[in-house]
Design a protein around this motif. Structure first.
Motif, PDB file in Angstrom:
ATOM      1  N   LEU A 127       0.864  -1.179   0.000  1.00 28.09           N
ATOM      2  CA  LEU A 127       0.000   0.000   0.000  1.00 28.09           C
ATOM      3  C   LEU A 127       0.905   1.235   0.000  1.00 28.09           C
ATOM      4  N   PRO A 128       1.424   1.601  -1.174  1.00 26.17           N
ATOM      5  CA  PRO A 128       2.452   2.641  -1.244  1.00 26.17           C
ATOM      6  C   PRO A 128       1.873   4.058  -1.162  1.00 26.17           C
ATOM      7  N   SER A 129       2.584   4.913  -0.461  1.00 26.51           N
ATOM      8  CA  SER A 129       2.179   6.321  -0.370  1.00 26.51           C
ATOM      9  C   SER A 129       2.418   7.061  -1.678  1.00 26.51           C
ATOM     10  N   THR A 130       3.173   6.474  -2.586  1.00 30.49           N
ATOM     11  CA  THR A 130       3.470   7.110  -3.872  1.00 30.49           C
ATOM     12  C   THR A 130       2.312   6.997  -4.863  1.00 30.49           C
ATOM     13  N   HIS A 131       1.306   6.189  -4.536  1.00 23.55           N
ATOM     14  CA  HIS A 131       0.145   6.073  -5.426  1.00 23.55           C
ATOM     15  C   HIS A 131      -0.596   7.413  -5.456  1.00 23.55           C
ATOM     16  N   PRO A 132      -1.057   7.853  -6.617  1.00 24.70           N
ATOM     17  CA  PRO A 132      -1.734   9.159  -6.696  1.00 24.70           C
ATOM     18  C   PRO A 132      -2.946   9.294  -5.787  1.00 24.70           C
ATOM     19  N   SER A 133      -3.602   8.166  -5.476  1.00 25.23           N
ATOM     20  CA  SER A 133      -4.791   8.197  -4.607  1.00 25.23           C
ATOM     21  C   SER A 133      -4.552   7.430  -3.318  1.00 25.23           C
ATOM     22  N   ALA A 134      -3.324   7.421  -2.859  1.00 30.26           N
ATOM     23  CA  ALA A 134      -2.995   6.672  -1.638  1.00 30.26           C
ATOM     24  C   ALA A 134      -3.852   7.144  -0.468  1.00 30.26           C
ATOM     25  N   PRO A 135      -4.409   6.205   0.326  1.00 35.28           N
ATOM     26  CA  PRO A 135      -5.235   6.571   1.481  1.00 35.28           C
ATOM     27  C   PRO A 135      -4.360   6.953   2.673  1.00 35.28           C
ATOM     28  N   LEU A 136      -3.756   8.110   2.581  1.00 39.73           N
ATOM     29  CA  LEU A 136      -2.800   8.518   3.612  1.00 39.73           C
ATOM     30  C   LEU A 136      -3.452   8.603   4.986  1.00 39.73           C
ATOM     31  N   GLU A 137      -4.774   8.791   5.019  1.00 34.28           N
ATOM     32  CA  GLU A 137      -5.472   8.877   6.298  1.00 34.28           C
ATOM     33  C   GLU A 137      -5.449   7.544   7.054  1.00 34.28           C
ATOM     34  N   ALA A 138      -5.110   6.439   6.356  1.00 30.74           N
ATOM     35  CA  ALA A 138      -5.030   5.139   7.030  1.00 30.74           C
ATOM     36  C   ALA A 138      -3.887   5.079   8.026  1.00 30.74           C
ATOM     37  N   GLY A 139      -2.896   5.938   7.865  1.00 29.23           N
ATOM     38  CA  GLY A 139      -1.832   6.041   8.865  1.00 29.23           C
ATOM     39  C   GLY A 139      -0.692   5.074   8.653  1.00 29.23           C
ATOM     40  N   PRO A 140       0.354   5.218   9.484  1.00 24.33           N
ATOM     41  CA  PRO A 140       1.587   4.452   9.281  1.00 24.33           C
ATOM     42  C   PRO A 140       1.458   2.953   9.539  1.00 24.33           C
ATOM     43  N   GLN A 141       0.408   2.505  10.199  1.00 22.98           N
ATOM     44  CA  GLN A 141       0.235   1.064  10.373  1.00 22.98           C
ATOM     45  C   GLN A 141      -0.165   0.378   9.074  1.00 22.98           C
ATOM     46  N   MET A 142      -0.679   1.140   8.129  1.00 22.82           N
ATOM     47  CA  MET A 142      -1.127   0.588   6.855  1.00 22.82           C
ATOM     48  C   MET A 142      -0.286   1.073   5.679  1.00 22.82           C
ATOM     49  N   VAL A 143      -0.146   2.385   5.575  1.00 18.80           N
ATOM     50  CA  VAL A 143       0.521   2.975   4.422  1.00 18.80           C
ATOM     51  C   VAL A 143       2.017   2.686   4.469  1.00 18.80           C
ATOM     52  N   ASP A 144       2.565   2.374   3.297  1.00 19.58           N
ATOM     53  CA  ASP A 144       3.983   2.010   3.157  1.00 19.58           C
ATOM     54  C   ASP A 144       4.341   0.788   3.982  1.00 19.58           C
ATOM     55  N   GLN A 145       3.395  -0.141   4.052  1.00 22.39           N
ATOM     56  CA  GLN A 145       3.596  -1.416   4.722  1.00 22.39           C
ATOM     57  C   GLN A 145       3.193  -2.550   3.773  1.00 22.39           C
ATOM     58  N   ARG A 146       3.651  -3.728   4.080  1.00 24.43           N
ATOM     59  CA  ARG A 146       3.162  -4.928   3.381  1.00 24.43           C
ATOM     60  C   ARG A 146       1.984  -5.463   4.194  1.00 24.43           C
ATOM     61  N   ILE A 147       0.772  -5.114   3.753  1.00 24.91           N
ATOM     62  CA  ILE A 147      -0.421  -5.498   4.499  1.00 24.91           C
ATOM     63  C   ILE A 147      -1.241  -6.564   3.772  1.00 24.91           C
ATOM     64  N   ASP A 148      -0.811  -6.960   2.587  1.00 20.94           N
ATOM     65  CA  ASP A 148      -1.468  -8.018   1.814  1.00 20.94           C
ATOM     66  C   ASP A 148      -0.590  -9.259   1.900  1.00 20.94           C
ATOM     67  N   HIS A 149      -1.181 -10.399   2.242  1.00 22.99           N
ATOM     68  CA  HIS A 149      -0.362 -11.541   2.654  1.00 22.99           C
ATOM     69  C   HIS A 149      -0.840 -12.860   2.060  1.00 22.99           C
ATOM     70  N   ILE A 150       0.132 -13.759   1.923  1.00 21.34           N
ATOM     71  CA  ILE A 150      -0.116 -15.171   1.623  1.00 21.34           C
ATOM     72  C   ILE A 150       0.559 -15.975   2.725  1.00 21.34           C
ATOM     73  N   PHE A 151      -0.241 -16.668   3.529  1.00 15.61           N
ATOM     74  CA  PHE A 151       0.262 -17.602   4.525  1.00 15.61           C
ATOM     75  C   PHE A 151      -0.115 -19.011   4.089  1.00 15.61           C
ATOM     76  N   PHE A 152       0.609 -19.999   4.573  1.00 17.01           N
ATOM     77  CA  PHE A 152       0.275 -21.383   4.244  1.00 17.01           C
ATOM     78  C   PHE A 152       0.742 -22.318   5.347  1.00 17.01           C
ATOM     79  N   ARG A 153       0.244 -23.539   5.293  1.00 11.18           N
ATOM     80  CA  ARG A 153       0.722 -24.626   6.146  1.00 11.18           C
ATOM     81  C   ARG A 153       0.698 -25.908   5.336  1.00 11.18           C
ATOM     82  N   PRO A 154       1.539 -26.890   5.668  1.00  8.38           N
ATOM     83  CA  PRO A 154       1.460 -28.179   4.982  1.00  8.38           C
ATOM     84  C   PRO A 154       0.124 -28.858   5.265  1.00  8.38           C
ATOM     85  N   GLY A 155      -0.323 -29.661   4.303  1.00  7.90           N
ATOM     86  CA  GLY A 155      -1.557 -30.414   4.504  1.00  7.90           C
ATOM     87  C   GLY A 155      -1.352 -31.700   5.254  1.00  7.90           C
ATOM     88  N   ARG A 156      -0.090 -32.140   5.331  1.00 10.14           N
ATOM     89  CA  ARG A 156       0.240 -33.383   6.037  1.00 10.14           C
ATOM     90  C   ARG A 156       1.487 -33.166   6.865  1.00 10.14           C
TER      91      ARG A 156
END
Length: 369
Positions: free
Chosen positions: A304-333
């Motif tokens: 969620l980069p602050s460099t985007h023209p419509s960046a939601p800067l009001e979301a604050g430093p916990q969101m903006v310029d952070q990796r907030i989109d994730h892929i987690f996994f676990r083995p099935g066995r």
């Protein structure tokens, strides 16, 4: 044809990938310095084949001693090797030893109908998906209305399968003055290259909200067996971090439900609205594996980069310029070994238009057992 070479000790390793007639074959070869004049595969060769239906499989033949760059020739050579060797287990759908399974997964918040030029952004979303060709995609901020959904339209264009669920975060705006918003829902979705076996929604804890946001559990028909995806978008309200933490634990517990144990890993993907080291994701970190970190992704990556023209800067430093989109996994066995072979960010401007205010996360997973 794509060739990559790098030195590994006293040997050379080469990955050759080629696509011929709707079939992609990748051969990973290794040769020692004293065999430069006659390249061989002294240990193993891997073929990753994608047939016309999009099924992706990895085959291995130990000591095959074959070098081929044409997809058809490689497949024939592999079959000849398996047929002549005793003690090699044949795979019923093609006469090859199926050693590894794999999947390319993506999560992406595609920004509903927010921002300027939302209709123009649809071309960039589709182009990005076509470029990276994920097998499974978790989407957030997906629009639905007028008898269709954004997920269904993408699935039809990409020859995939789709399932949509709502409500999610944020609530769909209700502004009669904005014609493109009137009567349009906002939710989450999963796209899959393989047929969807089953899906269900689960209401997440949200004590501070007037709606019941859902997570989506989807099982798809991966060639190795049912592949489970838990897709979600978590609360972004920092003052409601008690809900955020509860939701983080909730989706992590969904992903570790024993009923999803099996031949494939279990995936948790989405816009989790929290950095990986946040208390919101403590439970996920404890019981799941962060694909980005496991795949050697940069520690300072931002979705969620602050460099985007419509960046939601009001979301604050916990969101903006952070990796907030994730892929987690676990083995099935218990004995399943899952490797993350690569991770990427996606979603750069297409034709000068940003497809979304978020970047997508892509991961290539391979497993055995």
């Amino acid at each position: 044809m794509i060739k990559k070479q790098h030195a590994v000790g006293w040997s050379e390793r080469r990955a050759i990938r080629n696509r011929v007639g709707g079939v992609t074959v990748e051969l990973t070869t290794r040769r020692t310095r004293d065999s430069v004049r006659r390249p061989q595969l002294p240990m193993s060769a891997h073929w990753i084949m994608v047939d016309g239906a999009g099924d992706r499989r990895c085959y291995e033949a130990a000591g095959a001693g074959i070098v081929a760059v044409d997809a058809g020739l490689a497949a024939k050579a592999a079959r000849r090797y398996v047929d002549r060797e005793s003690g090699v287990t044949r795979h019923v759908n093609g006469g090859l030893l199926m050693a590894d399974s794999m999947v390319r997964v993506m999560t992406w918040n595609i920004w509903w109908r927010f921002g300027p030029r939302w209709q123009d952004r649809q071309l960039g979303i589709r182009a990005t998906l076509e470029k990276f060709r994920p097998d499974v995609v978790a989407l957030q901020e997906v629009w639905a209305g007028d008898g269709t959904t954004q997920a269904d339209e993408l699935a039809e264009a990409l020859q995939m399968h789709a399932v949509f669920a709502s409500p999610s975060y944020p609530p769909a705006p209700n502004d009669p003055a904005t014609a493109d918003w009137a009567g349009i829902d906002l939710g989450i979705a999963v796209l899959s290259r393989w047929p969807i076996i089953s899906h269900e929604t689960a209401v997440m804890p949200a004590r501070h909200r007037s709606w019941d946001p859902v997570a989506l559990n989807v099982r798809v028909d991966h060639p190795s067996g049912p592949l489970t995806i838990v897709a979600a978008c978590l609360d972004y309200g920092v003052p409601f971090t008690d809900d955020r933490i509860a939701q983080g634990a909730f989706v992590a517990d969904l992903a570790t439900d024993p009923r999803f144990d099996g031949a494939c890993p279990v995936l948790l993907m989405g816009d989790l609205n929290a950095a990986v080291d946040s208390p919101v994701l403590r439970r996920a970190r404890d019981v799941l594996i962060d694909a980005w970190s496991a795949g050697g992704g940069s520690a300072d990556a931002v979705t969620l980069p602050s460099t985007h023209p419509s960046a939601p800067l009001e979301a604050g430093p916990q969101m903006v310029d952070q990796r907030i989109d994730h892929i987690f996994f676990r083995p099935g066995r218990e004995d399943q070994k899952v490797l993350v072979e690569g991770v990427h960010l996606a979603g750069e401007p297409v034709g000068g238009v940003h497809p979304s205010d978020h970047l997508a996360v892509v991961a290539d997973l391979r497993w055995r057992g």
